[in-house]
Scaffold this active site. Sequence first.
Site, PDB file in Angstrom:
ATOM      1  NE  ARG A  18      32.149  72.830  33.706  1.00 21.37           N
ATOM      2  CZ  ARG A  18      32.472  72.373  35.504  1.00 21.37           C
ATOM      3  NH1 ARG A  18      32.770  70.992  35.345  1.00 21.37           N
ATOM      4  NH2 ARG A  18      32.904  72.796  36.226  1.00 21.37           N
TER       5      ARG A  18
ATOM      6  CG  ASN B 199      31.935  65.111  35.751  1.00 23.42           C
ATOM      7  OD1 ASN B 199      31.256  65.656  34.834  1.00 23.42           O
ATOM      8  ND2 ASN B 199      32.055  63.690  35.247  1.00 23.42           N
ATOM      9  CB  CYS B 200      37.402  69.196  34.706  1.00 19.04           C
ATOM     10  SG  CYS B 200      39.147  69.613  34.868  1.00 19.04           S
ATOM     11  N   GLY B 201      36.193  71.373  35.330  1.00 19.96           N
ATOM     12  CA  GLY B 201      36.428  73.190  35.420  1.00 19.96           C
ATOM     13  C   GLY B 201      36.853  73.455  34.782  1.00 19.96           C
TER      14      GLY B 201
ATOM     15  CG  ASN C  93      36.771  65.129  32.778  1.00 26.39           C
ATOM     16  OD1 ASN C  93      35.329  65.095  32.750  1.00 26.39           O
ATOM     17  ND2 ASN C  93      36.776  63.830  33.779  1.00 26.39           N
TER      18      ASN C  93
END
Length: 143
Positions: free
Chosen positions: A15, A10-12, A8
């Site tokens: 990432r 949007n997820c740190g 995802n």
Amino acid sequence: MDITIYHNPNCGTSRNTLALIRNTGVEPRIVDYVSKPPSREVLTDMIARSGLSVRAALREKGTPYAELGLDDPSLGDEALLDAMLAHPILINRPFVVTPMGVRLCRPSELVLDILPLPQQGPFTKEDGEAVIDAQGKRTAKNV
């Protein structure tokens, strides 16, 4: 190298996990599981191979978990899987599949246990935490 990350962007944590994979010199197959969720069979297999229960693979924060009543302990695995497939944001992230195993990589450093190749250089997470030193080794905090 056959590595897949259910990611995802949007997820740190997701990432950071992706960046740790790339720090080995490998470009993994990236599956945006929110827009392209895995099949029931793949999801069930990933959960089982990671050693988790279906309930442990559910994400609560930022999802419709409470609204759907998924905190009800009487709900079985099939009902939980149905909810995860209907609302993929409920699948905790990121799952990573490599030839060495499957992990839910929370925290992101858990991916290091299943990466077949070593880290190629230093790595610092988005929050500034050093995970890999200049020699490609885990920092003392992450051993």
